[in-house]
Design an enzyme around this catalytic site. Structure first.
Site, PDB file in Angstrom:
ATOM      1  N   GLU A  85       0.819  -1.212   0.000  1.00  0.00           N
ATOM      2  CA  GLU A  85       0.000   0.000   0.000  1.00  0.00           C
ATOM      3  C   GLU A  85       0.857   1.268   0.000  1.00  0.00           C
ATOM      4  O   GLU A  85       0.651   2.191   0.786  1.00  0.00           O
ATOM      5  CB  GLU A  85      -0.940  -0.009   1.212  1.00  0.00           C
ATOM      6  N   GLU A 118      -7.016  -7.206  -1.609  1.00  0.00           N
ATOM      7  CA  GLU A 118      -7.772  -7.075  -0.356  1.00  0.00           C
ATOM      8  C   GLU A 118      -9.200  -6.654  -0.662  1.00  0.00           C
ATOM      9  O   GLU A 118      -9.475  -5.475  -0.895  1.00  0.00           O
ATOM     10  CB  GLU A 118      -7.123  -6.066   0.598  1.00  0.00           C
TER      11      GLU A 118
END
Length: 868
Positions: free
Chosen positions: A184, A253
């Site tokens: 991320e 995710e």
């Protein structure tokens, strides 16, 4: 003849062995459509199960349930701070036995996506980084910084080589088909500019050169360099496209729920919306979906980050914290996976042909060369059902749903139509009897004399503790002149303490003065309260408490390609047609003016914890600044031989440590404290025998305040009966999901139940320890509960009474007169025990109050409070 036969038999077995070896050793590649396993494109369904958030004894059952739920892949992060707690000292045992976990996945026939990071976020303490990393000279996290890159490369190589030694990569015949480097990083990359770009290029090159034989992934990193695949994280990812046309579309995710913070509500994501999000992604050409989380588990010990992340990491996942199946989420997703697999050949063979069926309605049709056909019929309207015509047939589509037709004719699945009953959790008392409780008070009077380091000014908490404890004592003294006016009847002085987080307890001359704490919205806070000072030298002791270290949450809001970016690098992709014009304009304006709205997520290693300033107001001279005077600390800044609480230094949670001090036997009956009041911060211990049966166990901590709990020396985690605030109400799957939707648990403790792994228990004489910050009353023997499922749609008998009892206990002013009329003395007794006695005198005349206390067997407190 016999010799010849034997020779032929040996040759046959040798040939068969070679053939089987070639089958086991997989070729893992990718193209624009999908991950290819041995040259075959695959639609892969994955689920996150983090090995340290459960016990090794649970792993096989969890993975088997994941397989039965239709999963192909198990996804896990690698937890650097758990594996290398100090430089060069590694831990791969118990819950951190990574090799055992991966081999368990392999045994059950599933693949693995190993997300090495080594930055992971994951609501894990310090984002997965070991705290010692912060003190490497010249280091700056997650940028083009040589000390950081050297440390990161060392750990990454360690993990990769361990996997190679055990032949766990698919190229060696193992289950690992994907690995992830970094995590991320998009918001940081944009903020750092050239340094961020250089770092991400270095990280990709470093990973690829490790020659694992499987593809590498970077999630939430639009600039992932070739051959690394960039992937999406979010509640929805149908607006995502990879950064190169020859890479597959991956969703690393898909958030099945959301994490919980002390003081916040419980978040639940309706399975209809989760299934809708997955179907949206698949119909747009997505080929890899990972549920984050499929089993959330427990933040044992002090592994919860944040700050203020709860010990439970349940995440509203298909398998709950205790390892039980959550319905209807589990079975509804299982049916979704079955329907998607029926479409697999068509999905990986072509791009979809998109046809409009109405204003909010579409058909995505996939066709294979062999004549196979699969269709996804969607209704994006948030309120209205629709009847659409497709291939001369009529189909009814509920609002906010997708129907899957594996043969372009018959509906195999609709995301909104749930045919599974909701499972309700039952917590059943085990009737476990505990041995008598014993107590040991933290020694506050000798703090100054036993201090190990002294320095001018206030030291940053993590710099002293190195995160070896949540607790740090700050002690100093202040001299008060006999001429001070407050000593002759004037107003008491006021102590003002500013803290960077996260909680604080104040003691003056050995007496508890008060507490304060931050919140999940703002970890910083100020304590202000009167203090009892006398002429001469006065001793001030401040206990600063951390509730998890930061993990770089970026509250980053920007509008790009129909996406909303939010904390921890998280992204929510929203179709433009679901945003109204005012939302669009506000997001554009924020992006144009601010480049997004963010907090100090960058370089979270520089964030501070602990006390920042101390002022004493109300003296003849006005105020006295204590910030820069001499302060003492209960730790050695280099050896760390004693840090935090004295009970920690003596290891009171171990059988040996528990026997090294003199404990006071308490007289507690049915959970109520005796009349003898105790100071804040007390250690407690008792013993108990293991409850019978094999159901998962939970400890009910509702009668306590804030602290930590251990069983047989192993930490269940932090507990805190912080009451949840939120927007609880009805929950509908309709419309775009946000964490502000479908909240529950308001006006109740955010986390009441604490998971007790059965594997931690002995048949008899298990040691239970607590350290309690806010004195309430002690656990009873019946506070061990079995965690069971009741697969019905009803709430169960007695639910209304429980709700009513809860309301009474939260609103004693209104409840006590009502309870008196009904002679409901059991609940009255609990209210008396839980609330300050003074509140009763403001409700009832003294004669009526005395009658109440007589009936509940606590009349003795009447005399001790008669001066109120």
């Amino acid at each position: 003849m016999e010799t010849s036969s034997v020779s032929k038999l040996l040759i046959f077995f040798f040939t068969a062995f070679l053939a089987s070896s070639k089958l086991i050793q997989c070729s893992i590649t990718y193209d624009r459509k999908a991950i290819l396993i041995n040259g075959q494109r695959r639609i892969l369904i994955s689920g996150s199960i983090h090995y340290p958030r459960s016990t090794p004894e649970m792993w096989e059952d969890l993975i088997k349930k994941a397989k039965d739920g239709g999963l192909d892949v198990i996804d896990t992060y690698v937890f650097w701070n758990g594996h290398e707690p100090s430089p060069g000292n590694y831990n791969f045992e118990g819950r951190y036995d990574l090799v055992r976990f991966i081999k368990t996945v392999q045994k059950l026939g599933l693949y693995v996506h190993l997300r090495i990071g080594p930055y992971i976020c994951a609501e894990w303490n310090f984002g997965g980084f070991p705290v010692w990393l912060k003190y490497v000279p010249g280091i700056s996290f997650r940028t083009d910084n040589e000390p950081f890159k050297r440390a990161m490369q060392g750990f990454t190589q360690k993990i990769v080589q361990m996997m190679k030694n055990e032949k766990l990569f698919a190229s060696q015949g193992g289950p690992i088909i994907l690995s992830q480097i970094e995590n991320e990083y998009g918001p940081e990359s944009r903020a750092l500019g050239a340094a961020g770009h250089a770092y991400i290029n270095w990280a990709a090159k470093m990973a690829v050169e490790l020659n694992t034989g499987v593809p590498w992934v970077m999630c939430k990193e639009d600039d992932a360099p070739d051959p690394v695949i960039n992937a999406c994280n979010g509640f929805y990812c149908d607006g995502f496209s990879p950064n190169k046309p020859y890479k597959p579309t991956m969703w690393t995710e898909a958030w099945s729920g959301w994490f919980t913070e002390f003081g916040g509500p419980i978040h639940q994501r309706p399975v209809q919306d989760l299934a809708f999000g997955v179907a949206r992604f698949i119909q747009k050409g997505g080929s890899y979906v990972n549920y984050y989380m499929y089993h959330g588990g427990t933040n044992f010990g002090r592994t919860a980050g944040g700050p203020f992340i709860t010990t439970s990491y349940d995440y509203d996942a298909p398998i709950d914290e205790y390892g039980l199946i959550r319905q209807p989420k589990y079975d509804h997703l299982k049916e979704l996976h079955r329907a998607i697999k029926l479409c697999e050949h068509a999905l990986v063979s072509s791009d979809p042909t998109v046809t409009s069926l109405g204003t909010y309605h579409q058909a995505h049709v996939f066709s294979s060369r062999q004549g196979g056909c699969a269709a996804f019929l969607s209704n994006f309207h948030m309120k209205s059902a629709a009847r659409v015509t497709f291939n001369n047939r009529h189909y009814d589509l509920p609002p906010w749903s997708i129907s899957i037709l594996p043969d372009c004719k018959n509906v195999a699945f609709n995301t909104a139509l749930v045919g599974v009953k909701t499972s309700r959790i039952q917590m059943l008392p085990t009737n476990t009897k505990m041995f008598p409780w014993e107590a040991y008070d933290e020694d506050i009077s000798s703090l100054g004399a036993s201090s190990r380091i002294t320095a001018p000014g206030l030291l940053e908490q993590m710099n002293v503790t190195r995160d070896n404890s949540d607790y740090l004592w700050y002690t100093t003294s202040v001299d008060i002149s006999p001429s001070e006016s407050f000593l002759r009847g004037g107003q008491k002085p006021t102590l003002n303490v500013d803290s960077a987080g996260h909680a604080l307890h104040v003691f003056v001359n050995g007496q508890f003065s008060g507490s304060a704490y931050g919140t999940r919205e703002n970890r910083r806070f100020t304590y202000t309260g009167p203090v009892n000072l006398h002429a001469g030298t006065n001793h001030i002791a401040l206990l600063s408490v951390a509730v998890g270290l930061p993990l770089s949450h970026n509250s980053d809001i920007s509008f790009t390609s129909g996406s909303i970016r939010m904390g921890c690098g998280r992204t929510e992709f929203v179709p433009i047609n679901t945003l109204n014009s005012i939302h669009y304009k506000v997001l554009q304006l924020l992006t144009r003016i601010y480049g997004g709205v963010k907090n100090d997520g960058l370089h979270f290693e520089t964030w501070k914890t602990g006390i920042q300033s101390v002022l004493l107001h109300g003296l003849n001279q006005g105020k006295k600044d204590l910030t820069w005077q001499k302060w003492s600390y209960q730790a050695h800044i280099t050896t760390l031989k004693q840090v935090g609480l004295r009970g920690e230094a003596m290891n009171l949670v171990s059988p040996h440590g528990a026997s090294s001090v003199e404990w006071i036997r308490g007289e507690w009956v049915q959970g109520s404290l005796a009349a003898r009041s105790r100071q804040s911060m007390t250690w407690y211990k008792t013993y108990f025998n293991a409850p019978r049966g094999n159901e998962p166990l939970a400890l009910d901590m509702r009668s306590m305040g804030k602290g930590q709990v251990w069983i047989n020396g192993q930490s269940l985690g932090r507990y805190w009966m912080a009451y949840a605030k939120g927007n609880c109400g009805t929950c509908s799957y309709l419309g775009t999901f946000r964490t502000t939707k479908c909240q529950s648990g308001c006006d109740q403790p955010t986390q009441r139940w604490y998971h007790v792994p059965r594997s931690w228990l002995k048949p008899t004489k298990n040691l239970l320890n607590l350290v309690e910050m806010y004195q309430k009353y002690l656990l009873r023997g019946d506070q061990f509960y079995k965690h069971c499922l009741d697969n019905t749609t009803s709430l169960g008998a007695g639910k209304e009474n429980k709700v009513q009892e809860y309301w009474w206990r939260r609103h004693p002013r209104k409840a006590i007169p009502e309870l008196r009329k009904t002679n409901n003395f059991n609940i009255l007794k609990q209210i008396v025990a839980e609330h300050n006695n003074r509140i009763l005198f403001r409700i009832c005349p003294k004669t009526d109050l005395y009658d109440i206390l007589i009936n509940v067997g606590m009349a003795s407190i009447f005399h001790s409070s008669a001066t109120v």
